[in-house]
Every structure is written in structure tokens, then in C-alpha cells.
Design a protein around this motif. Structure first.
Motif, PDB file in Angstrom:
ATOM      1  N   ARG A 116      -4.133   6.587 -12.235  1.00 53.91           N
ATOM      2  CA  ARG A 116      -3.536   5.891 -11.317  1.00 53.91           C
ATOM      3  C   ARG A 116      -4.645   5.791  -9.918  1.00 53.91           C
ATOM      4  N   PHE A 117      -5.252   6.778  -9.757  1.00 47.56           N
ATOM      5  CA  PHE A 117      -6.305   6.861  -8.791  1.00 47.56           C
ATOM      6  C   PHE A 117      -7.333   5.725  -9.060  1.00 47.56           C
ATOM      7  N   TYR A 150      -1.028   0.722   3.980  1.00 55.42           N
ATOM      8  CA  TYR A 150      -0.590   1.019   2.524  1.00 55.42           C
ATOM      9  C   TYR A 150       0.489  -0.127   1.979  1.00 55.42           C
ATOM     10  N   HIS A 151       1.318  -0.207   2.757  1.00 62.08           N
ATOM     11  CA  HIS A 151       2.448  -1.323   2.232  1.00 62.08           C
ATOM     12  C   HIS A 151       1.766  -2.668   2.411  1.00 62.08           C
ATOM     13  N   ARG A 152       0.856  -3.071   2.958  1.00 60.29           N
ATOM     14  CA  ARG A 152       0.073  -4.188   3.118  1.00 60.29           C
ATOM     15  C   ARG A 152      -0.847  -4.622   1.896  1.00 60.29           C
ATOM     16  N   HIS A 212      -0.854  -3.871  -3.021  1.00 56.38           N
ATOM     17  CA  HIS A 212      -0.776  -5.000  -4.231  1.00 56.38           C
ATOM     18  C   HIS A 212      -0.115  -4.330  -5.632  1.00 56.38           C
ATOM     19  N   GLY A 213       1.156  -3.489  -5.358  1.00 58.87           N
ATOM     20  CA  GLY A 213       1.867  -3.095  -6.370  1.00 58.87           C
ATOM     21  C   GLY A 213       1.600  -1.908  -7.016  1.00 58.87           C
ATOM     22  N   GLU A 267       6.349   1.754  -7.186  1.00 57.45           N
ATOM     23  CA  GLU A 267       5.447   1.010  -7.871  1.00 57.45           C
ATOM     24  C   GLU A 267       5.776  -0.073  -8.768  1.00 57.45           C
ATOM     25  N   GLN A 268       5.331  -1.306  -8.768  1.00 60.53           N
ATOM     26  CA  GLN A 268       5.560  -2.560  -9.489  1.00 60.53           C
ATOM     27  C   GLN A 268       4.656  -2.473 -10.574  1.00 60.53           C
TER      28      GLN A 268
END
Length: 232
Positions: free
Chosen positions: A120-121, A209-211, A214-215, A230-231
Motif C-alpha cells: 500500500r505504501f 491527505y483528503h485532497r 486520489h482514492g 480507501e476506494q
């Protein structure tokens, strides 16, 4: 957005460190601690004292001691601005130690435990390693040592990871060095200033982080704390 629980935990850490500073100044135990370590080995010992502090800070953060505590002690030992730089450098050296351990010695040992986190990283920082690592470091949540270990067993390049980590360490280091420092303002005002700076830096990290995520996400607990999911 970031939950109130996260912010309260951070503010609680600031207040607890302020209490430690008060005990340093007012209690026999605090005076003994000062004399046996900071005052005896750091303050007034020039380059030797600074190198000793860096070695101690690097070791402690490498094994998981919160870097905020090192920042507090750096502020106490060196005052605000020098303490901020020394504290951030100590955290960076600890980051480098853990990163290199994972990369050189720990891949087989850590792969089973951190393989998913490392993957994930990788996905999170792949396109923009510097800016996305900086984003991780600005967050007021997450585990510093687990991030370092995951980066070490991932394909992350060391130079942008370390450069972004150092810059990202600076805001919180400044906050906690301010609490530990002896700058000539009332203790209540000093703690209040630190609390405001902590809230501001935490809100900025959460907003970025929210901005820009990118999912993608680096950790389920981090996403939950920041009100993200997570999308796919």
C-alpha cells in the motif's frame, strides 16, 4: 475529516509534556533527571553534547519512542529554533536507521507482517514519492516506526523518502520543542501557542491527505481516524 478524538490525543500529549517540563523545574525528581542527563551531558557541552543527543534521539526513535518526546527534550536542551532542527535531525537519523535495517536485514523477517502495508505504501507514493511521503509525515496520526519499516521493504527510493521526511517532521517538532523550550513567555501562553500550532498543522495534514490521496490509503487505521475510506 480528522476526528476530535485524534486532536484530543495530540493535545493531551502536549499538556502532558508541559507537565513534565513543570516537574523538571519544580521537583527534586525533575532536577535529578536534568542533572544526570540533559544538564550533565548536553547543555554546555558544545558539539559533543549535540552529537550525544543526536545519537540518543536516533536510537530512541529508531526503536519506536515517539519523536515528539525527542522534540520536547531538544527544545529543553537547545531552545526553540536550534532544538527544532536538532530534534528533526534526530528523528531523521532514527528514520534512516530503521529504513536501512528493514532494507538490508529485515526484508525476509518483516515481509509476512508488513508485506500488505509495504504494498500500500508503494501504491501511495509511486507517482510522486517526495510529495506523498511529505503528506504522510504531516499527518498527526499513524505509526512512525511502521512507516519507516514499510518504506524499507518497499521499492521506495531512499533520497526522496528521507528528504520529505525531514521537512515533514519540522512542524510537529517545532510544536513540541516550543513546549520544552524555555522561551521567555508565560508557560500557559507557551502551551497555548503549541496547542494552536498543533491543531493548525494537524488540520493542514488532514486536508492535504483528503485532497491528494486520489482514492489511495496507507493504513486502515489512519483512514478511519481521518474519516476516509480507501476506494477501489
Amino acid at each position: 475529516m480528522m476526528t476530535s478524538r485524534v486532536m484530543l490525543k495530540g493535545l493531551g500529549l502536549i499538556l502532558s509534556l508541559a507537565l513534565i517540563g513543570y516537574l523538571f523545574d519544580s521537583s527534586d525528581l525533575g532536577n535529578a533527571i536534568n542533572e544526570t542527563w540533559v544538564d550533565a551531558h548536553i547543555r554546555g557541552h558544545g558539539l559533543q553534547g549535540t552529537l550525544l543527543f543526536l545519537a540518543m534521539g536516533a536510537l530512541f526513535t529508531a526503536v519506536g519512542l515517539p519523536r515528539q518526546i525527542i522534540a520536547f527534550l531538544a527544545g529543553y536542551a537547545f531552545d526553540l529554533l536550534p532544538g527544532t532542527l536538532v530534534g528533526a535531525l534526530a528523528a531523521l537519523l532514527g528514520c534512516l536507521t530503521t529504513f536501512l535495517y528493514a532494507r538490508i536485514f529485515g526484508k525476509s523477517l518483516l515481509r509476512d507482517r508488513l508485506g500488505t502495508r509495504a504494498a500500500r505504501f508503494d501504491r501511495f507514493i509511486h507517482a510522486h514519492p517526495f510529495s506523498m511521503t511529505l503528506l504522510i509525515r504531516l499527518l498527526p496520526v499513524g505509526s512512525n516506526i511502521l512507516t519507516n519499516l514499510a518504506a524499507g521493504i518497499s521499492s521506495a527510493r531512499m533520497a526522496p523518502f528521507l528528504a520529505a521526511s525531514f521537512i515533514g517532521f519540522l512542524p510537529q517538532t517545532l510544536v513540541f520543542a516550543l513546549v520544552g523550550s524555555g522561551i521567555t513567555v508565560a508557560p500557559t501562553l507557551r502551551v497555548g501557542m503549541a496547542a494552536v500550532l498543533f491543531l493548525a498543522s494537524g488540520m493542514l495534514g488532514a486536508w492535504l491527505y483528503h485532497r491528494h490521496r486520489h482514492g489511495l490509503g496507507i493504513d486502515d487505521k489512519v483512514d478511519a481516524a481521518l474519516g476516509e475510506a480507501e476506494q477501489s
